[in-house]
Scaffold this active site. Sequence first.
Site, PDB file in Angstrom:
ATOM      1  N   LYS A 138     -16.251 -16.492   5.945  1.00 28.15           N
ATOM      2  CA  LYS A 138     -17.665 -16.314   6.281  1.00 28.15           C
ATOM      3  C   LYS A 138     -18.550 -15.987   5.082  1.00 28.15           C
ATOM      4  O   LYS A 138     -18.277 -15.048   4.340  1.00 28.15           O
ATOM      5  CB  LYS A 138     -17.800 -15.187   7.294  1.00 28.15           C
ATOM      6  CG  LYS A 138     -17.262 -15.558   8.644  1.00 28.15           C
ATOM      7  CD  LYS A 138     -17.593 -14.477   9.620  1.00 28.15           C
ATOM      8  CE  LYS A 138     -17.280 -14.925  11.028  1.00 28.15           C
ATOM      9  NZ  LYS A 138     -17.432 -13.818  11.961  1.00 28.15           N
TER      10      LYS A 138
ATOM     11  N   ARG B  19       0.827  -1.214   0.000  1.00 29.27           N
ATOM     12  CA  ARG B  19       0.000   0.000   0.000  1.00 29.27           C
ATOM     13  C   ARG B  19       0.862   1.266   0.000  1.00 29.27           C
ATOM     14  O   ARG B  19       0.495   2.256  -0.611  1.00 29.27           O
ATOM     15  CB  ARG B  19      -0.926   0.004   1.212  1.00 29.27           C
ATOM     16  CG  ARG B  19      -2.162  -0.852   0.992  1.00 29.27           C
ATOM     17  CD  ARG B  19      -3.050  -0.807   2.211  1.00 29.27           C
ATOM     18  NE  ARG B  19      -4.355  -1.366   1.932  1.00 29.27           N
ATOM     19  CZ  ARG B  19      -5.266  -1.614   2.858  1.00 29.27           C
ATOM     20  NH1 ARG B  19      -4.999  -1.343   4.127  1.00 29.27           N
ATOM     21  NH2 ARG B  19      -6.436  -2.109   2.531  1.00 29.27           N
TER      22      ARG B  19
ATOM     23  N   GLY C  24     -12.454  -4.321   2.173  1.00 30.22           N
ATOM     24  CA  GLY C  24     -13.873  -3.961   2.314  1.00 30.22           C
ATOM     25  C   GLY C  24     -14.330  -3.005   1.217  1.00 30.22           C
ATOM     26  O   GLY C  24     -15.445  -3.130   0.699  1.00 30.22           O
TER      27      GLY C  24
ATOM     28  N   GLY D  63      -6.897  -8.564   1.578  1.00 28.78           N
ATOM     29  CA  GLY D  63      -5.590  -8.655   2.236  1.00 28.78           C
ATOM     30  C   GLY D  63      -4.859  -9.966   1.995  1.00 28.78           C
ATOM     31  O   GLY D  63      -3.671  -9.981   1.671  1.00 28.78           O
TER      32      GLY D  63
HETATM   33  C1  3PG Z   1      -8.429  -1.652   5.210  1.00 33.89           C
HETATM   34  O1  3PG Z   1      -7.403  -2.137   5.703  1.00 33.89           O
HETATM   35  O2  3PG Z   1      -9.300  -2.369   4.645  1.00 33.89           O
HETATM   36  C2  3PG Z   1      -8.582  -0.165   5.175  1.00 33.89           C
HETATM   37  O3  3PG Z   1      -7.407   0.482   5.546  1.00 33.89           O
HETATM   38  C3  3PG Z   1      -9.738   0.247   6.035  1.00 33.89           C
HETATM   39  O4  3PG Z   1      -9.485  -0.067   7.376  1.00 33.89           O
HETATM   40  P1  3PG Z   1     -10.704  -0.199   8.408  1.00 33.89           P
HETATM   41  O5  3PG Z   1     -11.463  -1.426   8.023  1.00 33.89           O
HETATM   42  O6  3PG Z   1     -10.074  -0.269   9.765  1.00 33.89           O
HETATM   43  O7  3PG Z   1     -11.569   1.039   8.237  1.00 33.89           O
END
Ligand code: 3PG
Length: 424
Positions: free
Chosen positions: A223, A59, A404, A381
């Site tokens: 999940k 990132r 997300g 991730g």
């Molecule tokens: C992530 O790692 O998906 C983003 O940096 C967002 O992080 P968060 O889910 O803690 O808001």
Amino acid sequence: MLRLLPNRPLCRGFAVAAAQKKKTIADLSKEVSLKGKNVFVRADLNVPVKGGAVKDKTRINLSAPTIRYLLDQGAKVVVSSHLGRPKGQVMEDKRLTPVAAVLEAAIRAPVRLAPDSAGPEAAAFVKNTSAGEVVLLENTRFHAGETKNDEAYAKQLHEVSGADIYVNDAFGAAHRAHASTHGITKFVSHKVAGLLLDKELTALGTIMTSPEHPVVACIGGSKVSTKLPVLESLLAKCDTILIGGGMMFTFSKAQGYHIGRSLVEEDLVPMAKEFLAKAKAKGVKVVLPRDFVVAPDLEEASSSKALHADVASYKGDGIGVDIGPLTVGDFHNEIKDAKTFFWNGPMGVIEVPRYALGTDAVTRMAAFLSQKGGLAVVGGGDSLVTVQKLGLFDKITHVSTGGGAMLEFVEGKVLPGVEVLDNK
Ligand code: 3PG
């Protein structure tokens, strides 16, 4: 050289996506000179840090081109990011110190870490920085106002930066309406997308609006509950959906199979059944694993006891930890002829090397398809970790920095951090 999308043109047969409507820093620099201007950049530098060291630099490296671009235009760049979830508290292990060092190497320019993201000390710190230098504000989530999108904190962030130009390059955090991704934009004249955000929106926008068929999606992870909305959305876009990871067992159960002690979301078994019926009615092929790897527990020490199991005939009480080799073959047969491939979520428990083979195989398939001219978009991730582990980052059309955010985008949700930017 950092490259998010290989030089093969994204528009080889793919129309430019509708999501690319947002103004970018490249567009802005044609209208306004950035020389000597303060520019606020919201990046997503939320990377894994262990023992004070950054464990995955992806990132940070991918945020570098936007910052470099602004520096080359003569701007004073003020970068902000969150790290982890410190919930409004200052936490020593959530300071951006290790991130600043990696960022400095990535942009090949000095990065000065400010003591805070708000307040007079931080403002003075920015003031004492020259054009051509970069200030990294300390973790925004040390302030409770960040995640609450608090107007007073957003105003402070803006005041500290002294910027009238806001750049959002944090695709990974674009699904959050926080002060640094949303609230702050109220105080600036220009709010535009960075180079990374633009690339993410283009690649994912293509999947959403004009994918070349056949379109194959592969969804994994533990999940079903977190993946059902994306599965529903993919039904309208895909020819084939492959399902792996821990969530496969909720589907196996829905088909009446015995799953031992494998992960299952009992309450979602009816919904899994419903999803399979819907897919059938729509003519979307769903490929569920026909074999899996089963272990006595999730510990690495027990991995030598892992066995191969057949989904339809399994009677034991083990735990499913990966898709099996026959399933890998089935998935390969679907992916190899796809023109568009979307993948999110691991196929197994990748923390244990022996259970990462299914995920490794899908990663190689994404690279194979990209190299033969298909469009492969991979995110989440665990996928990112695997892509880097196998050294395939540059071989896959687009590796998304969003977890997300990528899912919400594909679900068709509006991302607040994108919506708030200026249109072209
Ligand atoms: C992530 O790692 O998906 C983003 O940096 C967002 O992080 P968060 O889910 O803690 O808001």
